[in-house]
Design an enzyme around this catalytic site. Structure first.
Site, PDB file in Angstrom:
ATOM      1  N   GLU A 103     -23.726  36.943   5.871  1.00 58.13           N
ATOM      2  CA  GLU A 103     -24.834  36.732   6.806  1.00 58.13           C
ATOM      3  C   GLU A 103     -25.950  37.729   6.562  1.00 58.13           C
ATOM      4  OE1 GLU A 103     -27.231  37.462  10.440  1.00 58.13           O
ATOM      5  OE2 GLU A 103     -25.912  38.856   9.388  1.00 58.13           O
ATOM      6  N   GLU A 104     -25.568  38.959   6.205  1.00 57.70           N
ATOM      7  CA  GLU A 104     -26.546  40.044   6.128  1.00 57.70           C
ATOM      8  C   GLU A 104     -27.574  39.876   5.004  1.00 57.70           C
ATOM      9  OE1 GLU A 104     -27.053  42.174   8.324  1.00 57.70           O
ATOM     10  OE2 GLU A 104     -25.213  42.414   9.472  1.00 57.70           O
TER      11      GLU A 104
ATOM     12  N   ASP B 211     -23.458  36.708  17.774  1.00 58.06           N
ATOM     13  CA  ASP B 211     -23.893  37.827  16.937  1.00 58.06           C
ATOM     14  C   ASP B 211     -24.312  38.939  17.888  1.00 58.06           C
ATOM     15  OD1 ASP B 211     -24.739  39.419  14.753  1.00 58.06           O
ATOM     16  OD2 ASP B 211     -25.599  37.711  13.707  1.00 58.06           O
TER      17      ASP B 211
ATOM     18  N   HIS C 161     -27.380  48.652  12.690  1.00 55.39           N
ATOM     19  CA  HIS C 161     -27.426  49.038  11.276  1.00 55.39           C
ATOM     20  C   HIS C 161     -27.384  50.558  11.073  1.00 55.39           C
ATOM     21  CE1 HIS C 161     -28.777  44.979   9.358  1.00 55.39           C
ATOM     22  NE2 HIS C 161     -27.893  44.823  10.332  1.00 55.39           N
TER      23      HIS C 161
ATOM     24  N   HIS D  76     -19.884  36.463  12.053  1.00 55.23           N
ATOM     25  CA  HIS D  76     -19.891  36.772  10.612  1.00 55.23           C
ATOM     26  C   HIS D  76     -19.128  38.053  10.333  1.00 55.23           C
ATOM     27  CE1 HIS D  76     -22.990  39.992  10.278  1.00 55.23           C
ATOM     28  NE2 HIS D  76     -23.640  39.364  11.241  1.00 55.23           N
TER      29      HIS D  76
ATOM     30  N   ASP E 121     -21.721  45.095  14.202  1.00 58.29           N
ATOM     31  CA  ASP E 121     -22.512  43.957  13.692  1.00 58.29           C
ATOM     32  C   ASP E 121     -21.875  43.519  12.370  1.00 58.29           C
ATOM     33  OD1 ASP E 121     -24.414  42.156  12.779  1.00 58.29           O
ATOM     34  OD2 ASP E 121     -25.906  43.685  12.349  1.00 58.29           O
TER      35      ASP E 121
END
Length: 362
Positions: free
Chosen positions: A217-218, A240, A327, A71, A183
């Protein structure tokens, strides 16, 4: 493939450029253009959809379709409220971490370009040492140097502007890649490298390969949910990131044991089709690719879930890249793991036969 180094200077230059470009959820298209430009020599055609998912296709006329997917979006913030004295309050766009915000620089994306700002925080001298207030979603704020709301508006900043961190790609101790948005910009990078290797090694596939870079995606796997209806694949291999659980304050009894440098992580979960996962494990063992295992009690929390439960059921599996500090602006992965995820997806794709159902009943 087992000993040959995969990453080239050209591919690492692309990875750095791709990471450094901001592509927050809902605003992925500039990053997708960079990705498509790199992928173009290695695919026959592209598919894009109205929300920005991009797919490079090899053998577009083939009936049997295999997806390899990452993603493209990154977490960010939205301007939610502008105070009378010109400070900005925010809401999340994805799983943005309020605890890392204070003292970070930010880029606020406006129609007139980037406006710089900072997440302010009261100085240590002014805080009550007995009961310190931690950073929370309702008390973090951005200062853009404006004296009031009117000046904020003159600068082109308004409710709904998206906000990203400017932190860029660096290499730590020679073999750790550090950046925001690994990510899952790493996922898009790794599937692009698979396409490059197939092209450079002159591999002819008996099926259509759909190198898929999904958006959104998030905020709930939304891009994958959309594009899987368009592609209608037979098989999907998702990549991922997952957590390195060896750093402080992580409970391995609940999070499991996975670490950077120890190889790709192969998931066990209801959405993971068991026969496809076993094919991946067999491929890793046959090619001496190190790997780790991880279990998910319900959902994987990745685009695997969106593909698996679409179109009456798609045989799907998840190969993850272990990552530290997810994150945050210093997400960290090991170069060896990046190469081994690429190698594992590449070798697995070569191990899939045209028309395979992976049925438990065959």
């Amino acid at each position: 493939m087992a000993t040959k180094k995969i990453l080239t200077k050209k591919s690492l230059d692309f990875f750095e450029k791709y990471l450094n470009n901001a592509a927050p959820t809902g605003y992925e298209w500039e990053g997708q253009k960079i990705w498509m430009d790199y992928l173009k020599p290695y695919v026959d055609t592209f598919i894009t959809d109205t929300y920005g998912t991009a797919v490079g296709v090899i053998n577009p006329d083939a009936k049997f379709k295999v997806v390899i997917e990452g993603h493209s979006d990154e977490i960010s913030w939205y301007v939610n409220y502008v105070s009378d004295n010109g400070l900005l309050y925010v809401i999340r766009n994805g799983g943005s971490d309020h605890q890392i915000a204070p003292s970070k620089w930010v880029n606020i994306h406006t129609k007139n370009g980037i406006v710089k700002g900072i997440f302010g925080w009261p100085a240590i001298h002014t805080r009550d040492k007995g009961k310190e207030t931690p950073p929370k979603l309702d008390n973090i704020f951005i200062d853009i140097g404006a004296k009031d709301k009117e000046e904020v508006e003159k600068m082109g900043v308004h409710v709904g502007c998206v906000i990203t961190y400017p932190d860029e790609f660096q290499i730590l101790n020679g073999d750790k890649f550090v950046c925001r948005a690994i990510d899952n910009r790493a996922g898009g990078f790794m599937i692009a490298e698979v396409a490059r290797l197939l092209h450079e090694n002159k591999k002819k596939l008996p099926f259509g390969l759909y190198i898929t870079n999904s958006v959104q995606e998030e905020i709930g796997l939304r891009g994958a949910e959309m594009i899987t209806q368009t592609i209608k694949p037979n098989v999907a291999i998702i990549t991922d990131v997952c957590h390195d659980t060896t750093t402080p304050m992580i409970d391995k009894k609940t999070q499991g044991h996975t670490e950077i440098g120890a190889g790709p992580v192969i998931s066990y979960a209801p959405a993971v089709q068991n026969k496809l996962r076993e094919r991946i494990l067999e491929t890793a063992e046959a090619n001496k690719i190190p790997f780790q295992r991880m279990a998910a009690s319900r959902a994987t929390g990745t685009d695997t879930d969106a593909f698996a439960y679409s179109n009456g059921g798609v045989a799907s599996a998840l190969i993850s890249l272990p990552l530290r500090y997810m994150h945050t602006t210093v997400e960290t992965v090991h170069k060896d793991d990046v190469e081994n995820v690429i190698r594992l997806i590449y070798e697995t794709v070569l191990n899939i036969k045209d028309g395979e159902t992976f049925s438990y009943f065959d």
